[in-house]
Design an enzyme around this catalytic site. Structure first.
Site, PDB file in Angstrom:
ATOM      1  CG  ASN A 158      11.789  -4.759  36.598  1.00 57.30           C
ATOM      2  OD1 ASN A 158      13.109  -4.934  36.641  1.00 57.30           O
ATOM      3  ND2 ASN A 158      11.329  -5.338  35.566  1.00 57.30           N
TER       4      ASN A 158
ATOM      5  CD  GLU B 245      11.744  -2.881  33.725  1.00 56.79           C
ATOM      6  OE1 GLU B 245      10.474  -2.350  34.119  1.00 56.79           O
ATOM      7  OE2 GLU B 245      11.975  -3.775  33.159  1.00 56.79           O
TER       8      GLU B 245
ATOM      9  CD  GLU C 217       7.848  -6.084  35.243  1.00 60.31           C
ATOM     10  OE1 GLU C 217       6.908  -6.326  34.343  1.00 60.31           O
ATOM     11  OE2 GLU C 217       8.333  -5.388  35.771  1.00 60.31           O
TER      12      GLU C 217
ATOM     13  CE1 TYR D 282       8.711   1.459  36.232  1.00 61.32           C
ATOM     14  CE2 TYR D 282       8.724  -0.877  36.635  1.00 61.32           C
ATOM     15  CZ  TYR D 282       9.210   0.273  35.774  1.00 61.32           C
ATOM     16  OH  TYR D 282       9.869   0.017  34.577  1.00 61.32           O
TER      17      TYR D 282
ATOM     18  CG  ASP E 254       5.028  -0.989  28.016  1.00 63.07           C
ATOM     19  OD1 ASP E 254       4.314  -0.387  27.232  1.00 63.07           O
ATOM     20  OD2 ASP E 254       5.722  -0.119  28.768  1.00 63.07           O
TER      21      ASP E 254
HETATM   22  C1  BDP Z   1       8.039  -3.329  33.371  1.00 65.13           C
HETATM   23  C2  BDP Z   1       8.244  -3.850  32.161  1.00 65.13           C
HETATM   24  C3  BDP Z   1       8.610  -2.835  30.841  1.00 65.13           C
HETATM   25  C4  BDP Z   1       7.827  -1.782  30.858  1.00 65.13           C
HETATM   26  C5  BDP Z   1       7.704  -1.065  32.349  1.00 65.13           C
HETATM   27  C6  BDP Z   1       6.749   0.142  32.189  1.00 65.13           C
HETATM   28  O1  BDP Z   1       9.297  -4.798  32.386  1.00 65.13           O
HETATM   29  O2  BDP Z   1       8.783  -3.686  29.819  1.00 65.13           O
HETATM   30  O3  BDP Z   1       7.949  -0.907  30.003  1.00 65.13           O
HETATM   31  O4  BDP Z   1       7.538  -1.773  33.041  1.00 65.13           O
HETATM   32  O5  BDP Z   1       5.617  -0.243  32.428  1.00 65.13           O
HETATM   33  O6  BDP Z   1       6.707  -3.699  33.864  1.00 65.13           O
HETATM   34  O7  BDP Z   1       7.133   1.154  31.897  1.00 65.13           O
END
Ligand code: BDP
Length: 605
Positions: free
Chosen positions: A467, A505, A414, A469, A163
């Site tokens: 990471n 992340e 990842e 989210y 990304d």
């Molecule tokens: C993670 C990746 C990172 C992406 C981020 C995203 O490690 O490179 O930019 O998510 O989606 O999966 O913002």
């Protein structure tokens, strides 16, 4: 690999500036012998910089294949009898280099330095024509992997699963330097301390046998604090200054190759005396618990793309200091040597990452369109990928092994670790990283789709890096559900592995200036609420020893319906203005200094 330095026996000529430039539209330039004459046309390009955003021409921006760079270089008159070396900080992703009509070498991989000894092809005092073909194509023998797709109308497209935009070009400085025929070819330094006495262990490699003298010089005072001799040895530093996060503290190991009284070569290698250790859930630097605050970053700026500039680097580092960050991850590739040197000098703690990103065919659809299939199969992530990956690990550690700022090797971001193939793929790579450097923890960065009961490889590593989210890619806009799920997941990791966890992340895309009284994704208010929620989860988990928000700043990506002019998860905009999130993090991280972590105020330096 040693850096290029100037010393009493070595000299440097920077080759940065404007070079001649041609796009190799059909990728026939090598066969056509473009390097045998002045490049056609009148285009010029800036070095260092990415090519992509410099020209007002979409075809150049989207070109898949070679860019040709060329300039005239004069070898200094005084270099007669010296070896003459051409050194590239990086060429993204691959390069072929000619001196006049002669190919002097090829290099694969876009983010590490390489050099060629060109002595036999040049004459001191004369000029030569230097031509470099830089290839921006990625296939599955590359790290990161990609694939070039030929469209029915003949156009080529570069596909890849990571990304960030596939910027390419000569991103870092190009140098010509001289060194003696008998020279220092490698230095490995490890350190320890006991009480107030530091211990430095060195191993020097030289191109031909001979006597070696060593001295250790305090960079701050200029005083020689220890001496020794031989290719291997140990020296003590009394009343040692430890390399300390937020402060720095460097010594030089001065290595002299001697022949009687004559100094044949002299090399100064900076190092810091510090230890890194994991103890239960604690991450210890110099036996003190360390809590990582900071970001996953990118080398990414308007106009420059991934090109290095000292001014931009300094601004980024100053913003890290302003916000109270003590650390960063070099997501998702090794950063410039200039950046790493700065971290060593200033006490910025680094998680150093290979370019192994986008090794995951399970993340299909959405922003990442993998085109289907398994990750670990021929043509995707296979033996060729693994061989290059191994090489990247070797070369990253060879470049950065003496850096006190580097406290963890991150060997991938990842990857697919849910598929059975991940075990055989990763085991030799982990062993290799440990063999290259037994002194630092080895980790990899785990993706949300491979939690503790699914991931097959986390047990091979010294530390967990996750990471996550929650509240963005899952349960978007629902922070309550997110908090409960995230908390439960961390408990699971803690129980299963009993290792410290760094959240490498967590983030939410945010359009600067967009506001709402509701928990509405993409607003600045939501980004802050999202960070508050994540912070509560971290604070409640004993094993969490660090938080690196994604991302330091907005950055450019390939096109996709989930990306509006790139990834907008920055605490800062792409031109480095703070979003509300930056103020939140600043308050949180500065409060931590005083209350929990005793970290020194960066501004006092
Ligand atoms: C993670 C990746 C990172 C992406 C981020 C995203 O490690 O490179 O930019 O998510 O989606 O999966 O913002």
């Amino acid at each position: 690999m040693l850096p290029a330095i100037s010393s009493p026996t070595r000299d440097i000529r920077p080759l940065d500036g404007m070079w001649r430039f041609a796009v190799d539209w059909d990728n026939t330039g090598i066969d056509d012998g473009l390097y045998t004459a002045t490049l056609p046309g009148t285009r010029e390009v800036a070095v260092p910089a990415s090519v992509n955003d410099l020209f007002a021409d979409e075809d150049i921006r989207n070109h898949v294949g070679y860019w040709f760079y060329q300039r005239t270089v004069r070898v200094p008159r005084g270099w007669d009898g010296e070896r003459v070396i051409l050194r590239f900080g990086s060429a993204t992703h691959h390069a072929v280099v000619w001196v006049d009509d002669t190919e002097v070498g090829r290099h694969k991989g876009g983010y590490l330095p390489f050099e060629f000894d060109v002595t036999d092809h040049v004459t001191a005092g004369d000029t030569f024509r230097l031509t470099v073909a830089v290839d921006n194509r990625l296939d599955n023998t590359c790290i990161p992997p990609g694939s070039v797709v030929e469209l029915p109308d003949g156009r080529r497209q570069q596909h890849y699963l990571h990304d960030f935009y596939n910027y390419s070009g000569l991103h870092r400085s190009v140098l010509l330097y001289s060194r003696p025929a008998r020279h220092v070819s490698d230095i490995t330094i490890t350190t320890d301390y006991s009480g107030t006495t530091g211990q430095v262990t060195w191993a020097v490699e030289q191109s031909a046998p001979g006597d070696i003298r060593i001295s250790v010089v305090d960079q701050q005072t200029g005083e020689t604090v220890a001496t020794g001799e031989g290719a291997e040895g140990v020296a003590s530093i009394s009343d040692v200054t430890l390399w300390t996060p937020g402060i720095g503290g460097l010594y030089d190991l001065v290595v002299q190759l001697v022949d009687g009284d004559e100094i044949v070569d002299e090399f100064r290698q900076p190092f810091g005396v510090r230890t890194v250790r994991i103890d239960g859930y604690r991450f210890l630097i110099n036996d003190e618990p360390f809590y990582f605050t900071g970001f996953g970053m990118h080398e990414d700026h308007e106009t420059l793309g991934k090109g290095h500039s000292d001014a931009h680097m300094l601004q980024d580092a100053e913003l890290l200091s302003w916000i109270g960050a003590n650390s960063l991850r070099t997501s998702h590739y090794p950063y410039s040597e200039e950046f790493m040197d700065y971290c060593d000098r200033q006490g910025i703690v680094v998680i150093d990452e290979t370019p192994a990103v986008g090794l995951n065919w399970l993340m299909a659809g959405g922003i990442i369109d993998s085109g289907g299939g398994e990750t670990y199969e021929d043509g995707h992530v296979d033996d060729h990928t693994q061989a290059t990956h191994a090489d990247e690990i070797r070369r990253l550690i060879a470049r950065d092994k003496n850096r006190p700022s580097v406290v963890i090797w991150s060997i991938a971001n990842e990857p697919d670790t849910a598929s059975p193939g991940s075990v055989d793929y990763f085991r030799p790579l982990v062993d290799l990283a440990r063999a290259c450097d037994p002194t630092r923890p080895v980790g990899y960065v785990n993706v949300m789709f491979a939690p503790h009961d699914v991931c097959r490889i986390s047990g091979m590593f010294d530390i967990l890096m996750l990471n996550r989210y929650y509240g963005w890619y899952v349960d978007s806009g629902d922070l309550e559900t997110s908090e409960a799920k995230f908390t439960a997941e961390l408990d699971g990791w803690m129980e299963r592995y009993k290792l410290p966890i760094i959240i490498t992340e967590y983030g939410a895309d945010t359009v600067a200036g967009l506001h709402s009284i509701y928990d509405q994704p993409f607003t600045e208010d939501y980004q802050v609420a999202y960070l508050e929620m994540n912070s509560r989860v971290f604070d409640a988990c004993e094993a969490v020893v660090g938080e690196q928000m994604w991302n330091f700043a907005d950055f450019q990506t390939k096109y996709g319906f989930a990306r509006v002019d790139g990834n907008k998860k920055g605490a800062f905009t792409r031109d480095r203005r703070p979003k509300a999130a930056a103020r939140f993090l600043r308050r949180r991280w500065h409060d931590m200094d005083a209350a929990r972590y005793g970290r020194r105020d960066h501004r006092a330096r």
